[in-house]
Design a protein around this motif. Structure first.
Motif, PDB file in Angstrom:
ATOM      1  N   GLY A  66       0.811  -1.201   0.000  1.00 30.11           N
ATOM      2  CA  GLY A  66       0.000   0.000   0.000  1.00 30.11           C
ATOM      3  C   GLY A  66       0.849   1.258   0.000  1.00 30.11           C
ATOM      4  O   GLY A  66       1.991   1.260  -0.483  1.00 30.11           O
ATOM      5  N   LEU A  67       0.322   2.305   0.603  1.00 28.65           N
ATOM      6  CA  LEU A  67       0.990   3.603   0.580  1.00 28.65           C
ATOM      7  C   LEU A  67       0.775   4.289   1.923  1.00 28.65           C
ATOM      8  O   LEU A  67      -0.332   4.274   2.459  1.00 28.65           O
ATOM      9  N   ARG A  68       1.867   4.851   2.445  1.00 31.97           N
ATOM     10  CA  ARG A  68       1.754   5.648   3.664  1.00 31.97           C
ATOM     11  C   ARG A  68       1.971   7.110   3.308  1.00 31.97           C
ATOM     12  O   ARG A  68       2.981   7.466   2.693  1.00 31.97           O
ATOM     13  N   ILE A  69       1.009   7.943   3.697  1.00 28.04           N
ATOM     14  CA  ILE A  69       1.033   9.376   3.388  1.00 28.04           C
ATOM     15  C   ILE A  69       1.258  10.126   4.689  1.00 28.04           C
ATOM     16  O   ILE A  69       0.452  10.044   5.618  1.00 28.04           O
ATOM     17  N   GLY A  70       2.352  10.866   4.770  1.00 22.73           N
ATOM     18  CA  GLY A  70       2.619  11.643   5.970  1.00 22.73           C
ATOM     19  C   GLY A  70       1.578  12.707   6.205  1.00 22.73           C
ATOM     20  O   GLY A  70       0.996  13.268   5.269  1.00 22.73           O
ATOM     21  N   ALA A  71       1.352  13.022   7.465  1.00 19.51           N
ATOM     22  CA  ALA A  71       0.312  13.989   7.832  1.00 19.51           C
ATOM     23  C   ALA A  71       0.556  15.365   7.230  1.00 19.51           C
ATOM     24  O   ALA A  71      -0.386  16.124   7.012  1.00 19.51           O
ATOM     25  N   LEU A  72       1.817  15.698   6.933  1.00 18.61           N
ATOM     26  CA  LEU A  72       2.152  17.028   6.437  1.00 18.61           C
ATOM     27  C   LEU A  72       2.317  17.086   4.925  1.00 18.61           C
ATOM     28  O   LEU A  72       2.712  18.134   4.390  1.00 18.61           O
ATOM     29  N   VAL A  73       2.023  16.015   4.227  1.00 19.51           N
ATOM     30  CA  VAL A  73       2.067  16.057   2.766  1.00 19.51           C
ATOM     31  C   VAL A  73       1.015  17.045   2.282  1.00 19.51           C
ATOM     32  O   VAL A  73      -0.158  16.960   2.654  1.00 19.51           O
ATOM     33  N   ARG A  74       1.423  17.999   1.455  1.00 23.62           N
ATOM     34  CA  ARG A  74       0.504  19.020   0.964  1.00 23.62           C
ATOM     35  C   ARG A  74      -0.429  18.430  -0.088  1.00 23.62           C
ATOM     36  O   ARG A  74      -0.069  17.505  -0.823  1.00 23.62           O
ATOM     37  N   THR A 108      -2.623  20.493   4.297  1.00 24.20           N
ATOM     38  CA  THR A 108      -1.975  19.216   4.570  1.00 24.20           C
ATOM     39  C   THR A 108      -2.988  18.073   4.610  1.00 24.20           C
ATOM     40  O   THR A 108      -4.194  18.287   4.717  1.00 24.20           O
ATOM     41  N   THR A 109      -2.458  16.869   4.560  1.00 26.68           N
ATOM     42  CA  THR A 109      -3.313  15.678   4.605  1.00 26.68           C
ATOM     43  C   THR A 109      -4.111  15.632   5.909  1.00 26.68           C
ATOM     44  O   THR A 109      -5.332  15.445   5.897  1.00 26.68           O
ATOM     45  N   ALA A 110      -3.437  15.797   7.037  1.00 28.09           N
ATOM     46  CA  ALA A 110      -4.142  15.742   8.323  1.00 28.09           C
ATOM     47  C   ALA A 110      -5.111  16.900   8.468  1.00 28.09           C
ATOM     48  O   ALA A 110      -6.242  16.733   8.940  1.00 28.09           O
ATOM     49  N   GLY A 111      -4.686  18.082   8.062  1.00 29.83           N
ATOM     50  CA  GLY A 111      -5.560  19.245   8.171  1.00 29.83           C
ATOM     51  C   GLY A 111      -6.816  19.111   7.342  1.00 29.83           C
ATOM     52  O   GLY A 111      -7.905  19.535   7.754  1.00 29.83           O
ATOM     53  N   ASN A 112      -6.684  18.510   6.157  1.00 29.83           N
ATOM     54  CA  ASN A 112      -7.852  18.295   5.307  1.00 29.83           C
ATOM     55  C   ASN A 112      -8.851  17.376   5.998  1.00 29.83           C
ATOM     56  O   ASN A 112     -10.057  17.638   6.002  1.00 29.83           O
TER      57      ASN A 112
END
Length: 322
Positions: A66-74, A108-112
């Protein structure tokens, strides 16, 4: 905007501990939602914890495929990532349907995932809103409700969740990784991440006090035709009245979730089981129990038609490949 203190966190555990130990603390990364809320004094944090330096900005393959997306990826970087575009296209399309290019560059990913509702009564501090001020009432009920929920609401709140990305993540069976103030990590399936309002609409997610999102994990890709269709009042920079995220496989089975109609991405197992029977059967299951107001009853028909259009698009693509 009120006075607040500020710190830069060195580690995720430090950030989480600071949030728990400082009354009124909030995490900040892109700030695309939080700063607006602070200017309107809807959010009044006494302390901001900057998490931008936590090295959570990478997209990496997992050992499971799979894929891991960091929380801060824009959002911009995630939508453009080659693996996301190839294997998780519904996510890329959902991201590109959201906000504006300038906001996607910061968000960011988490912010979204954590953005607050865009209900007009939530944003107007002169109006009653149980989500903003628990126990004050809900001015949306009996008020202007055209963009609000037809599913999953309660007598305390009929706000919708605004995220496009979250709808795609729900279809992809994403899982949210977090760290607690004590340093313990856990993983929350996105199906369990968002809370329905019930009598406590101010509690929007399963996160505990101080808990920080560190990343999102997507399972191995499932293939099929990926579609994200967003219906809104104008062609860009508007929130969904109805959106549909779908992954449809060559045999007619698949996954489908709705956005713009509930306090969380709306996915129903029975609807997916009905997919081989056609769009009408899917819509009947997804919209079962809908409680629209007089102003947003059109969303039922709009959702039915959008589901049908998405399934027809997928079937046409599969036919061409065949």
């Amino acid at each position: 905007m009120r006075v607040f203190s500020y710190q830069k966190a060195a580690t995720p555990a430090e950030a989480a501990a600071a949030a728990l130990g400082t009354p009124g603390a909030k995490f900040i990364a892109g700030g695309t939602n939080l700063l607006d809320l602070m200017k309107l004094e809807i959010e009044t944090p006494a302390h901001l914890i900057d998490v931008n330096g936590l090295a959570l900005d990478r997209v990496e393959a997992t050992p499971e495929g799979g894929l891991r997306i960091g929380a801060l990826v824009r959002n911009t970087a995630l939508a453009a990532h080659a693996t996301v575009r190839r294997d998780y296209a519904v996510l890329s399309r959902a991201l590109l349907a959201g906000a504006s290019a300038q906001l996607r560059n910061k968000a960011t990913t988490a912010g979204n995932l954590l953005q607050r509702t865009r209900c007009a009564y939530f944003y107007d501090t002169n109006q009653a809103c149980n989500k903003r001020l628990p126990g004050s009432g809900c001015s949306a009920i009996g008020g202007f409700s055209r963009p609000l929920a037809i599913l999953g609401g309660s007598d305390a709140c009929i706000a919708t969740h605004p995220s496009d990305m979250a709808v795609a993540m729900r279809v992809l069976d994403a899982a949210i990784e977090t760290v607690a103030p004590g340093g313990a990590a856990r993983t929350i399936p996105i199906a369990d991440f968002y809370r329905l309002p019930g009598n406590t609409p101010q509690l929007e997610t399963a996160l505990q006090p101080g808990e920080l999102i560190t990343g999102v994990v997507l399972p191995r890709p499932v293939g099929g035709k990926h579609v994200y269709r967003k219906v809104r009042d104008r062609a860009s920079y508007a929130f969904a009245l109805v959106s549909v995220a779908a992954i449809i496989l060559p045999d007619g089975t698949g996954r489908l979730a709705l956005g713009g109609v509930a306090p969380q991405p709306w996915r129903v197992a029975a609807a997916e089981q009905a997919m081989p029977a056609g769009a009408a059967a899917v819509a009947q299951q997804l919209l079962a129990g809908a409680k629209p107001t007089a102003e947003n009853a059109f969303k039922v028909t709009l959702a039915q038609r959008t589901i049908a259009a998405v399934m027809a698009e997928a079937q046409a693509t599969q036919a061409k490949k065949g």
